[in-house]
Each structure stands twice: as structure tokens, then as C-alpha cells.
Write an enzyme that holds these catalytic residues in place. Structure first.
Site, PDB file in Angstrom:
ATOM      1  N   LYS A  36     -55.861  65.987  16.475  1.00 40.33           N
ATOM      2  CA  LYS A  36     -55.757  65.390  15.575  1.00 40.33           C
ATOM      3  C   LYS A  36     -56.416  64.130  15.922  1.00 40.33           C
ATOM      4  CE  LYS A  36     -51.323  63.644  15.255  1.00 40.33           C
ATOM      5  NZ  LYS A  36     -51.264  62.751  16.408  1.00 40.33           N
ATOM      6  N   THR A  37     -56.182  63.129  17.135  1.00 38.45           N
ATOM      7  CA  THR A  37     -56.132  61.720  17.229  1.00 38.45           C
ATOM      8  C   THR A  37     -57.579  61.639  17.297  1.00 38.45           C
ATOM      9  OG1 THR A  37     -53.568  61.672  18.503  1.00 38.45           O
ATOM     10  CG2 THR A  37     -55.504  60.069  18.379  1.00 38.45           C
ATOM     11  N   ASP A 216     -50.836  57.834  10.021  1.00 34.19           N
ATOM     12  CA  ASP A 216     -51.141  58.938  11.362  1.00 34.19           C
ATOM     13  C   ASP A 216     -49.600  58.951  11.652  1.00 34.19           C
ATOM     14  OD1 ASP A 216     -51.739  60.736  13.304  1.00 34.19           O
ATOM     15  OD2 ASP A 216     -51.473  58.797  15.032  1.00 34.19           O
ATOM     16  N   GLU A 217     -49.682  60.869  12.413  1.00 28.46           N
ATOM     17  CA  GLU A 217     -48.255  61.020  11.701  1.00 28.46           C
ATOM     18  C   GLU A 217     -47.105  60.780  10.291  1.00 28.46           C
ATOM     19  OE1 GLU A 217     -46.581  63.044  14.593  1.00 28.46           O
ATOM     20  OE2 GLU A 217     -47.961  62.430  15.671  1.00 28.46           O
ATOM     21  N   GLN A 247     -43.991  69.820  12.430  1.00 27.54           N
ATOM     22  CA  GLN A 247     -43.571  69.603  13.340  1.00 27.54           C
ATOM     23  C   GLN A 247     -42.360  67.748  12.892  1.00 27.54           C
ATOM     24  OE1 GLN A 247     -46.217  68.418  16.847  1.00 27.54           O
ATOM     25  NE2 GLN A 247     -47.670  69.840  15.966  1.00 27.54           N
ATOM     26  N   ARG A 614     -45.456  72.869  22.523  1.00 25.85           N
ATOM     27  CA  ARG A 614     -46.407  71.984  24.159  1.00 25.85           C
ATOM     28  C   ARG A 614     -46.838  72.989  25.551  1.00 25.85           C
ATOM     29  NH1 ARG A 614     -46.725  68.230  21.593  1.00 25.85           N
ATOM     30  NH2 ARG A 614     -46.324  70.520  19.738  1.00 25.85           N
TER      31      ARG A 614
END
Length: 739
Positions: A36-37, A216-217, A247, A614
């Protein structure tokens, strides 16, 4: 068709669609490990380079300075003029706005931003008779109220604090801020919204400046941040938010998952583009994570697809207790790094739900000389409350210990100031350097308050010493009722440790330190008490306990080229990745806690999802049959998440507790099934069973013999080694696997 620019060629189809999207508002629903980044930063560069958007008209906001810097660096690496775009945190943007428009809220451009301690100072100036810990709680609640955009007049303020006194204090606090002309962090979000709502001209000027707004986020946004986003957007603004509803794990900080779930409705039928190709984990890992989080009703839904193949099945280990858990985790890591040499320590991360769980892992890693690092908190023995408790215990053992005496004699405050302390220590020579005797001898030379403080401190020390010299109760005898105590204890040295920490006031001191960290500190003290259960309640037992701790602390960490195992809470893993992850403590009441239901339980599932995703190559889950809780060994039920997980995607080690039924799995065909009729006389083993041994790895039972001492089992391991063992002498490190 025009050729795709090189910087876009490595994007997959969905990523490219998100970059090219224009017109309607857009929600990029980005699964874990989906890049995504990269999409956000590439989209910024694309808008400037290909769509000729003025970089000054782009605003991108996120939640940490680190993330904002990374976005800026990656965008400018593609398009140098992206340096003129505004990439900030929410709070940084709010401060920027107020420096230019604060006059509309009665602020000058040189206002000061108050932090948490400053808020407490302001509250102390307007409220009398409140202790510091009470003021900290009020400051925390005011901050939470501003996160939800509540004013002192808001009817919903009762959800933060239902007392009318709080509403009054909040109003007085706001008045005090107005008089000083300063703001707190909550105001950096709240006041810009109020200015934009009340001043259309200011709002229009901002709308004209920023034509593209990206967040973002977005799943971490709270209510006030959502209100700010609405206020800075006009109908002509292109809005793009990026996040993952699965998340959203920061509800305790005010994050509201509904912001992302309801984004399409709140922003005029926005488009949704799902990034579902995962570049981090293998498909078996994703299947395990997804099988739990898909039970949530509050999610938009997506299907992650692993680009790295199926990989190794995750392992679920049923273990006896937390000591066994720590040993098995350490053995697993040791075997991989030192024996098989197929990984580095830095490849490994041990995840847990609460900070107090690090205690057992730290001790075991220190003993085995496994280098580790703690992320997000201090190492267990470096925590203030643990140092205080150990100082008390050390002074019980050695009353000449000046360092320990100085640390705790006036903690909590007993009126023993610096002059009183030095007066006591001056008497040591006459008392053969025994500080306890010196304190008793010098008491008459102290003020009444200091004298009373010394008496209360020495009383706690003497009571602890008497406990160690008194014969302990026989098994089955009545255990004193400690239901009203902060710390709970049972057999062995634990009761002495718990009583001393409590009677000396350390437990209450740290519990009341502040609302946010107090319970965590008490949990850490409780874990120290739990650790004392294994030692006798005698002077020798206490000395052994302290000696073991001292030796553990003194073991030097190996410098393995900065290679360390990471010990970390699941919450702190957000945004990180590791090749091998061990997620521990999957027991009901711990993960999730028993009081979690509804939205809270759904967040716990999301937390499990975050922890599992993770892992890049290997995932391990552990669940203990019992755990020391409040000083007593308590049976634990496996986490309900283990009833929801897709067992067919996992390897099972050990036996589930009695009464717990794993989801059914189709029996394997082939050799194992063909040998069902050959079972050991004690019913524990059969030909074809798969087993795991920490020293030898995986193997299969290929012979079962009977002799006078019972069944003798022969195992052939994958590395070619053969081993025979008596069934009745089975080690806890030798476990049966269910595929």
C-alpha cells in the site's frame, strides 16, 4: 496505447488501477503485505508527472512522523517536485493550519502546544485536593473526549465520564487554555474543524489550495480526525484513503473502524479498489489468519492471495505451562540458528498479548544466551516497579544494602526527606553498618512524620522476615483470604513477596501512578510474584530467588552482528514483518480476554490477524494447559480463536486439553492410515505417527515393541537419525504431531 512509464511497470493490475483512478472518492482497501505504501507514493508522483497536478495542491496525511518521512522520501525518489507536496501527520497539519488561522479561535501564531504533563499542571492550577494520579486520569479523559469531538456541553460526554464534576472540570480546563492562549494535542485536530465550520471564507481558501487529499492508515483515524477530513474536503476535492479494516486494532486510543467501513456512504458512493495480492506471507499463513478474521461481521471483506506460494504449514503447539512454553520457543529458535544454521536470530519474533508475558522468555533466553531485544517497552528487570520490588527483597536479605534502602525507604512518600535519610546513614558506623539498626537508633532525632515513616517501612521489612522464619502451612491448609489485595499469591515464596510489595506500599504506589500504565505495572509485579512460586518460603529460598535473578541479569548478551530475537506485544508489531513468528499465549482469558465481546471481540480477532500476517515464512502458535495466575497454577482453556482457525492448514504438536475438540480434519490416506491397527499397549502411539523432537526435528514412528517396562518406540527422523525411547519416560520435548 501509450507505453507505461518504467516506474509503473512493476505494479500489479490492482495497484495500477488505484494509481490511475480519478474522479470519485476512492477507498484503497489494502490487505496486509499488499504494497500500500508503494501505491500511495507512486500515486502522488503519477498525479504530478502524468496529470500535471500542482504538487502544492496535494495534501497527504498519516499518523506518525516516520511514516510521513518515508512517504516523502519514496515519492520524491520518483518525482523530485513531490517535495512541494504537503506530507504530514494529522497533528502536524493541524498545527500548520492554526499557525495561519488561529486568530479565528483567539490564538496568536506563537501558541504553545501542551503535552500530557502540561495538561496535568493546568488542571492542578484550577482544581484543589486532587492527587497527581487523579489529575492524570482527568487529563487522559479530556484527551479522549477531544478524540471523539466532545465538548463540555456534549450529551455524549457521559461515555467518557458520567460524573457532573468531570463536565465542570473540562469546562474550567478549556477556559484556562483560552486565557493562556495555548492548545493541547487534541486541539490541533478539534480547533481547525471548528474554525472551518464557522468561517466559510477560511474553508474556501483551504479548499482552493488542496485539490487532492490522501490519507494513509485510514483505519486508525478517530472521530475528530474524520471530522477534520470532512472539513478540509469540498465536493470538488479528490479524496483517496488507504487502509485495512482487518488491521484496525487501536480502539483503546480512539480509533474508529466505522470510519473505513462507512467511507463509501459518507463520501458519495466512493469506489473501492482491493489490493489482495500479498507479497509477504505464504498462503498457509494467510489461510490461518483469514480463517479467524473472517468470523467478524464488521468488515468489507477481501481475499488475500499469496504471491510466494503455499509454504510450510504453521504449527500449533499445545504445551503444559508458560515455563514449558518459554523452553520450547527457545529450543525452536536455538535449533534453527545454532544447529540447523538455516536462520538468524533477527529472523525470529516472539509475540504476546501483554508486556508481563515477556518475563519467562527473557529469563529463558538469558540462560541459553540467546540475544534478544524488547520492542515497545523496557526489559522486564529494567522496569521501575520491578526494580523497586527487588530493592525491597534485597533489603530483607541484607540490611547493609544502602542502594536498595535509598531507592525504597521513601517510596511511596513517608516524609523521609534528604536530611532525614542522611541522618540515618550517619548512624551506620555505630550500628556495624546495619542500616535497619541505624534507622531504629536514630529515630528520635527525626521529625514526627519522618519517624512514623521509618517505623512503617521497617515494620513491612520485619513482617516479611518473620514470614520466612515461620513454618509454612501444610498442603490443604486454609490459605489466607487475599481477595481485597492488589497482588495474589499461593504457595512457596510468592506469598512473602506479594505481602512485602503490598505492605510496603509499592503495589498501590504503582497502581495509582496513572490510569493508563498503573494496571500494566501491577501486572508486571504480579508476574514477579508468580515467578517466586517455585522457591521455598525461607531465607534461603529468598536468597536463591534473588541470586537467580542477579545471574540472569548479569549474563551478557552476545553481539551477533546486531542479530537479535524480537520480543514484542502483538499491538506493537503493526507495520513490521519477520521471517519466523511465534505467537504465544493463545488461551481464553489471555488472548482474547474473557471480558471481550461484540466490537471488542472483533478487534481481538483483528489483532490475531495482524500478528499472524507479520510472518513471512513460518508461523508458530502456542497454547498452554495451565498458567500461573495470581500466584496460583490455573487451568487454561485454549483460545476460542483455535476453534475458528483452519486446522487443515496447520501441524499440531502435543495434545489439546481434555474437553477441547479441534475442528475435524479428514484423515490422511497412505502409510499412517494403513498402520492404525498397530498401537502401543498404553494407547499412546501407533505406527506411522508423526513426531517432533527439539534436537532431531521431524520423524515418524516405524516400530513399536513391548518389553517388561512397557512400550518401546522407534522413530526414524528426516535427517536419517534413529531413536528409541520408553513410552512411559516420554520427555515433554518429544511430541506427537497431528497434521
Amino acid at each position: 496505447m501509450n507505453e507505461i512509464p518504467p516506474y509503473l511497470q512493476d505494479l500489479n493490475e490492482e495497484q495500477r488501477a488505484a494509481v490511475f483512478h480519478e474522479g470519485k472518492p476512492l477507498l484503497i482497501l489494502a490487505g496486509a503485505g499488499s504494497g500500500k505504501t508503494r501505491v500511495v507514493t507512486t500515486k502522488i508522483a503519477y498525479l504530478i508527472r502524468e496529470k500535471f497536478v500542482n504538487p502544492r495542491s496535494i495534501l497527504a496525511v498519516t499518523f506518525t512522523n516516520k511514516a510521513a518521512r518515508e512517504m516523502a522520501e519514496r515519492a520524491t525518489a520518483i518525482e523530485s517536485s513531490a517535495t512541494d507536496a504537503m506530507l504530514r501527520t494529522f497533528h502536524s497539519f493541524g498545527a500548520w493550519f492554526l499557525r495561519r488561522n488561529g486568530e479565528y479561535a483567539g490564538l496568536s501564531s506563537n501558541f504553545v502546544i501542551y503535552d500530557d504533563e502540561d495538561m496535568v499542571t493546568v488542571l492542578a492550577s484550577i482544581i484543589e485536593g486532587k492527587k497527581k494520579n487523579e489529575l492524570k486520569l482527568i487529563a487522559h479523559q479530556i484527551s479522549r473526549a477531544k478524540d471523539y469531538f466532545f465538548t463540555p456541553e456534549s450529551a455524549d460526554l457521559v461515555f467518557i465520564n458520567h460524573k457532573s464534576e468531570f463536565r465542570k472540570i473540562y469546562a474550567q480546563y478549556e477556559d484556562a487554555l483560552r486565557k493562556t492562549g495555548n492548545v493541547d494535542f487534541g486541539d490541533l485536530i478539534k480547533k481547525p474543524v471548528e474554525i472551518l465550520r464557522d468561517n466559510p471564507g477560511v474553508a474556501q481558501k483551504l479548499h482552493d489550495r488542496f485539490r487532492v487529499i490522501m490519507v494513509d492508515e485510514y483505519q486508525d483515524a478517530n472521530v475528530a480526525q474524520f471530522e477534520l477530513l470532512k472539513a478540509i474536503c469540498s465536493p470538488e476535492t479528490y479524496v483517496c484513503v488507504v487502509g485495512d479494516d482487518d488491521q484496525s486494532i487501536y480502539r483503546f486510543r480512539g480509533a474508529e473502524v466505522k470510519n473505513i467501513l462507512e467511507f463509501p456512504d459518507r463520501f458519495g458512493g466512493a469506489d473501492i479498489i482491493r489490493l489482495e495480492k500479498n507479497y509477504r506471507s505464504t498462503s498457509h499463513i494467510l489461510d490461518v489468519a483469514d480463517s479467524v478474521v473472517r468470523r467478524n461481521t464488521g468488515r468489507l471483506g477481501k481475499e488475500l492471495k499469496a504471491e510466494r506460494g503455499a509454504g510450510v504449514k504453521p504449527m500449533l503447539a499445545f504445551l503444559n505451562d508458560q515455563d514449558n512454553e518459554a523452553r520450547e520457543c527457545a529450543a525452536l529458535i536455538d535449533n534453527s540458528v545454532r544447529v540447523k544454521k538455516n536462520s538468524a536470530y533477527s529472523d525470529w519474533a516472539v509475540l504476546y498479548r501483554t508486556n508481563a508475558q515477556s518475563f519467562g522468555f527473557e529469563n529463558e533466553f538469558l540462560r541459553r544466551k540467546i540475544p534478544y531485544r524488547i520492542v515497545g517497552s523496557l526489559k522486564f528487570y529494567e522496569r521501575e516497579e520491578i526494580k523497586d520490588a527487588l530493592a525491597l527483597l534485597s533489603f530483607v536479605v541484607n540490611t547493609k544494602d544502602e542502594v536498595s534502602f535509598r531507592r525504597v525507604v521513601n517510596k511511596p512518600s513517608r516524609g523521609i526527606g534528604a536530611s532525614a535519610l542522611e541522618h540515618i546513614l550517619l548512624e551506620r558506623a555505630a550500628a556495624d553498618w546495619d542500616i535497619e539498626a541505624a534507622a531504629e537508633n536514630s529515630a528520635q532525632g527525626l521529625s514526627a512524620k519522618a519517624r512514623a515513616g521509618v517505623v512503617s517501612f521497617l515494620e513491612a521489612i520485619n513482617n516479611a522476615r518473620k514470614t520466612l522464619l515461620t513454618p509454612q502451612q501444610e498442603n490443604g491448609a486454609q490459605v489466607p483470604d487475599d481477595s481485597s489485595r492488589i497482588l495474589k499469591a499461593a504457595q512457596g515464596l510468592s506469598r512473602c513477596v506479594a505481602d512485602l510489595i503490598e505492605n510496603a506500599g509499592i503495589a498501590e504506589y504503582h497502581r495509582s501512578h496513572d490510569e493508563v500504565s498503573g494496571e500494566t505495572r501491577v501486572s508486571n509485579l504480579q508476574e514477579l510474584v508468580n515467578g517466586a512460586v517455585l522457591y521455598d518460603a525461607t531465607p534461603e529460598g529468598l536468597a536463591d530467588f534473588l541470586e537467580r535473578i542477579a545471574l540472569d541479569r548479569a549474563i551478557e548478551q552476545q553481539d551477533d552482528g546486531e542479530s537479535r530475537v524480537t520480543l514484542i506485544t502483538v499491538h506493537n508489531t503493526k507495520g513490521l514483518e519477520f521471517r519466523r513468528v511465534i505467537m504465544t499465549g493463545l488461551e481464553q482469558g489471555l488472548f482474547p480476554r474473557n471480558d471481550k465481546e461484540g466490537d471488542d471481540l472483533e478487534e481481538e480477532r483483528r489483532l490475531f490477524y495482524v500478528g499472524a500476517t507479520r510472518a513471512m515464512d513460518e508461523l508458530y502458535l502456542t497454547s498452554c494447559a495451565c498458567r500461573r495466575v495470581f500466584g496460583q497454577t490455573t487451568p487454561m482453556a485454549p483460545s476460542l480463536f483455535l476453534e475458528e482457525v483452519d486446522i487443515s492448514k496447520m501441524r499440531i504438536v502435543g495434545s489439546p486439553p481434555y474437553g477441547f475438540k479441534l475442528p475435524s480434519v479428514k484423515e490422511k490416506s497412505g502409510k499412517a492410515a494403513g498402520h492404525k491397527q498397530k498401537v502401543s499397549s498404553d494407547g499412546r502411539w501407533r505406527l506411522g505417527d508423526r513426531v517432533f523432537n527439539e534436537d532431531c526435528g521431524y520423524g515418524e514412528i516405524n516400530a513399536i515393541d513391548e518389553d517388561a517396562e512397557g512400550p518401546v518406540i522407534t522413530v526414524c527422523y528426516e535427517n536419517g537419525r534413529r531413536q528409541r525411547f520408553l513410552s512411559r519416560a516420554q520427555s515433554s520435548r518429544f511430541m506427537k504431531i497431528r497434521d
